[in-house]
Design a protein around this motif. Structure first.
Motif, PDB file in Angstrom:
ATOM      1  N   ASP A 178      -2.317   3.453   1.394  1.00 29.94           N
ATOM      2  CA  ASP A 178      -3.597   3.317   0.699  1.00 29.94           C
ATOM      3  C   ASP A 178      -4.587   4.389   1.123  1.00 29.94           C
ATOM      4  O   ASP A 178      -5.478   4.763   0.357  1.00 29.94           O
ATOM      5  CB  ASP A 178      -4.204   1.939   0.989  1.00 29.94           C
ATOM      6  CG  ASP A 178      -3.600   0.860   0.100  1.00 29.94           C
ATOM      7  OD1 ASP A 178      -2.928   1.219  -0.889  1.00 29.94           O
ATOM      8  OD2 ASP A 178      -3.803  -0.327   0.395  1.00 29.94           O
ATOM      9  N   SER A 179      -4.419   4.884   2.353  1.00 30.94           N
ATOM     10  CA  SER A 179      -5.342   5.887   2.882  1.00 30.94           C
ATOM     11  C   SER A 179      -4.978   7.310   2.466  1.00 30.94           C
ATOM     12  O   SER A 179      -5.707   8.256   2.779  1.00 30.94           O
ATOM     13  CB  SER A 179      -5.353   5.816   4.418  1.00 30.94           C
ATOM     14  OG  SER A 179      -4.035   6.021   4.938  1.00 30.94           O
ATOM     15  N   HIS A 235       7.189   0.866   7.118  1.00 30.20           N
ATOM     16  CA  HIS A 235       6.214   1.036   8.203  1.00 30.20           C
ATOM     17  C   HIS A 235       5.717   2.479   8.263  1.00 30.20           C
ATOM     18  O   HIS A 235       4.503   2.728   8.392  1.00 30.20           O
ATOM     19  CB  HIS A 235       6.840   0.646   9.540  1.00 30.20           C
ATOM     20  CG  HIS A 235       5.974   0.975  10.732  1.00 30.20           C
ATOM     21  ND1 HIS A 235       4.886   0.210  11.093  1.00 30.20           N
ATOM     22  CD2 HIS A 235       6.031   2.012  11.611  1.00 30.20           C
ATOM     23  CE1 HIS A 235       4.306   0.755  12.153  1.00 30.20           C
ATOM     24  NE2 HIS A 235       4.987   1.840  12.488  1.00 30.20           N
ATOM     25  N   ARG A 238       3.321   3.039   5.455  1.00 32.45           N
ATOM     26  CA  ARG A 238       2.073   2.288   5.605  1.00 32.45           C
ATOM     27  C   ARG A 238       1.133   2.945   6.621  1.00 32.45           C
ATOM     28  O   ARG A 238      -0.086   2.964   6.422  1.00 32.45           O
ATOM     29  CB  ARG A 238       2.378   0.845   6.015  1.00 32.45           C
ATOM     30  CG  ARG A 238       1.120  -0.012   6.146  1.00 32.45           C
ATOM     31  CD  ARG A 238       1.458  -1.456   6.475  1.00 32.45           C
ATOM     32  NE  ARG A 238       1.959  -2.182   5.307  1.00 32.45           N
ATOM     33  CZ  ARG A 238       3.146  -2.757   5.226  1.00 32.45           C
ATOM     34  NH1 ARG A 238       3.991  -2.701   6.257  1.00 32.45           N
ATOM     35  NH2 ARG A 238       3.511  -3.401   4.132  1.00 32.45           N
ATOM     36  N   ARG A 251       6.990  -3.942  -5.887  1.00 38.90           N
ATOM     37  CA  ARG A 251       5.837  -4.835  -5.945  1.00 38.90           C
ATOM     38  C   ARG A 251       4.797  -4.410  -4.922  1.00 38.90           C
ATOM     39  O   ARG A 251       5.115  -4.038  -3.801  1.00 38.90           O
ATOM     40  CB  ARG A 251       6.270  -6.281  -5.698  1.00 38.90           C
ATOM     41  CG  ARG A 251       7.184  -6.823  -6.781  1.00 38.90           C
ATOM     42  CD  ARG A 251       7.533  -8.272  -6.544  1.00 38.90           C
ATOM     43  NE  ARG A 251       6.379  -9.145  -6.666  1.00 38.90           N
ATOM     44  CZ  ARG A 251       6.424 -10.467  -6.551  1.00 38.90           C
ATOM     45  NH1 ARG A 251       7.579 -11.074  -6.312  1.00 38.90           N
ATOM     46  NH2 ARG A 251       5.335 -11.191  -6.681  1.00 38.90           N
ATOM     47  N   ARG A 252       3.544  -4.479  -5.319  1.00 36.66           N
ATOM     48  CA  ARG A 252       2.438  -4.037  -4.468  1.00 36.66           C
ATOM     49  C   ARG A 252       2.517  -4.726  -3.112  1.00 36.66           C
ATOM     50  O   ARG A 252       2.656  -5.942  -3.014  1.00 36.66           O
ATOM     51  CB  ARG A 252       1.089  -4.337  -5.128  1.00 36.66           C
ATOM     52  CG  ARG A 252      -0.128  -3.919  -4.306  1.00 36.66           C
ATOM     53  CD  ARG A 252      -0.188  -2.420  -4.158  1.00 36.66           C
ATOM     54  NE  ARG A 252      -1.268  -2.003  -3.277  1.00 36.66           N
ATOM     55  CZ  ARG A 252      -2.455  -1.570  -3.710  1.00 36.66           C
ATOM     56  NH1 ARG A 252      -2.693  -1.512  -5.014  1.00 36.66           N
ATOM     57  NH2 ARG A 252      -3.386  -1.196  -2.864  1.00 36.66           N
ATOM     58  N   SER A 253       2.455  -3.931  -2.056  1.00 35.86           N
ATOM     59  CA  SER A 253       2.500  -4.441  -0.694  1.00 35.86           C
ATOM     60  C   SER A 253       1.253  -3.953   0.028  1.00 35.86           C
ATOM     61  O   SER A 253       0.784  -2.823  -0.217  1.00 35.86           O
ATOM     62  CB  SER A 253       3.763  -3.948   0.024  1.00 35.86           C
ATOM     63  OG  SER A 253       3.825  -4.436   1.341  1.00 35.86           O
ATOM     64  N   GLU A 254       0.716  -4.776   0.902  1.00 33.57           N
ATOM     65  CA  GLU A 254      -0.537  -4.451   1.587  1.00 33.57           C
ATOM     66  C   GLU A 254      -0.437  -3.095   2.291  1.00 33.57           C
ATOM     67  O   GLU A 254       0.515  -2.814   3.008  1.00 33.57           O
ATOM     68  CB  GLU A 254      -0.874  -5.543   2.601  1.00 33.57           C
ATOM     69  CG  GLU A 254      -2.202  -5.311   3.308  1.00 33.57           C
ATOM     70  CD  GLU A 254      -2.520  -6.419   4.302  1.00 33.57           C
ATOM     71  OE1 GLU A 254      -3.543  -6.312   4.989  1.00 33.57           O
ATOM     72  OE2 GLU A 254      -1.720  -7.372   4.385  1.00 33.57           O
ATOM     73  N   GLY A 255      -1.431  -2.258   2.038  1.00 34.88           N
ATOM     74  CA  GLY A 255      -1.501  -0.970   2.719  1.00 34.88           C
ATOM     75  C   GLY A 255      -0.770   0.155   2.036  1.00 34.88           C
ATOM     76  O   GLY A 255      -0.757   1.280   2.536  1.00 34.88           O
ATOM     77  N   VAL A 257       0.685   1.980  -1.994  1.00 31.71           N
ATOM     78  CA  VAL A 257       0.577   2.041  -3.446  1.00 31.71           C
ATOM     79  C   VAL A 257       1.694   2.933  -3.973  1.00 31.71           C
ATOM     80  O   VAL A 257       2.055   3.941  -3.355  1.00 31.71           O
ATOM     81  CB  VAL A 257      -0.805   2.577  -3.883  1.00 31.71           C
ATOM     82  CG1 VAL A 257      -1.049   3.991  -3.352  1.00 31.71           C
ATOM     83  CG2 VAL A 257      -0.948   2.554  -5.393  1.00 31.71           C
TER      84      VAL A 257
END
Length: 319
Positions: A178-179, A235, A238, A251-255, A257
């Motif tokens: 995401d960053s 990992h 992320r 599928r969208r996973s936290e952290g 895109v």
């Protein structure tokens, strides 16, 4: 000497292991005894079945013929024995589905749909990183269906011996943190990642020749590559240590895109394969249909892919 099913199993095991010694060990026989048995089989068939040297055993033309017939006969006889045993024991005569799959979005939904449609069916699954291994197990009668993916227009393994149906034709996306500076883009260029490090899981994915060609056309060669398991791959993405190729249905996973790549330079075809001369062929149309609906469900759960499909017809679940 009359040819028996056990003789075909011996021939199949020698071919599968590539060695008389290894075949003897797998069959629980002494190597000299298996060698003598193989010679008797060859005399009965009128020729040599394997070329043997210090590198192992390879089928001759006659051996390939015998193996092709064995790949039909042995699964059919095994299924006959299992169905007869179920009938003799008063068990319900439900269908059996033995499905092998590589990493992908369809298997869970396919099992769920089959179980709902046929409550009496016996469904088992197996996984492998290798599509070739799954195809071989179907040819040997150890699986009824193989659910795999192949890159671009690549031919599936065992395409001459097996029947294949295309379930879906998907683009390949790039997975970033995401960053990442490009995380908010609607589409990206593959060349935007020329300086990135890449994470990849083992197996028959697009991160081989197909990716190298696509990268070259975009003006770069990939730098450091981390080949690792799925959890470590995720990992590394992320925490921003790498980017990765991913299926569009990710599928969208936290952290993280998944970003569509402009022009879809890499494609991933979802295929279902079976042996055309076994009873699996009778249920293949229904299984293909369930697989397509399962893929459609996965598409609906991925907003980035659903939005991309609206702008790029001709991809996604096949009609």
């Amino acid at each position: 000497m009359d040819l028996e099913l056990r003789h075909l199993r011996i021939v199949r095991m020698v071919a599968e292991t590539g060695s008389v010694t290894k075949a003897a060990s797998a069959l629980g026989l002494a190597q000299p005894a298996l060698t003598a048995q193989l010679k008797r089989i060859e005399r009965a068939l009128g020729g040599t079945l394997f070329e043997r040297d210090h590198t192992g055993s390879r089928p001759t033309a006659l051996g390939e013929l015998v193996l092709a017939r064995a790949q039909v006969l042995l699964p059919a006889v095994q299924q006959l024995q299992e169905e007869a045993a179920r009938l003799a024991n008063g068990e319900p005569d439900g269908r059996r589905y033995r499905i092998g799959a590589a990493n992908g979005p369809i298997l869970g939904g396919l099992v769920d749909r089959l179980a709902a449609a046929e409550p009496g069916a016996v469904i088992t699954t197996a996984t492998s990183w290798s599509t070739g291994e799954l195809a071989t197990k179907v040819m040997l009668g150890r699986l009824d269906f193989a659910l795999i993916g192949v890159c671009g227009d690549s031919r599936p393994p065992g395409d001459e011996a097996l029947s294949w149906a295309m379930v879906a034709n998907d683009p390949v996306f790039v997975l970033v943190a995401d960053s990442h500076p490009l995380a908010g883009e609607r589409e990206v260029e593959l060349g935007d990642f020329a300086r990135e490090q890449w994470a990849v899981t083992p197996g028959d994915g697009c991160f081989g020749e197909c990716f190298a060609v696509a990268a070259s056309r975009s003006g770069f060669a990939p730098s450091a590559i981390y080949e690792t398991d799925v959890a470590t791959c995720v990992h590394l993405v992320r925490v921003g240590r790498a980017v990765a190729l991913c299926q569009a249905t990710f599928r969208r996973s936290e952290g993280m895109v998944a970003l569509p790549v402009r022009g879809a330079p890499l494609r991933w075809r979802q295929l279902l394969g079976w042996h055309p001369e076994t009873t699996a062929a009778q249920s293949a149309p229904a299984v293909v249909s369930h697989a397509k609906f399962s893929h459609l469900d996965a598409v609906r759960q991925s907003a980035p892919y659903s939005n991309w499909l609206a702008r790029n017809p001709g991809y996604g679940t096949m009609p």
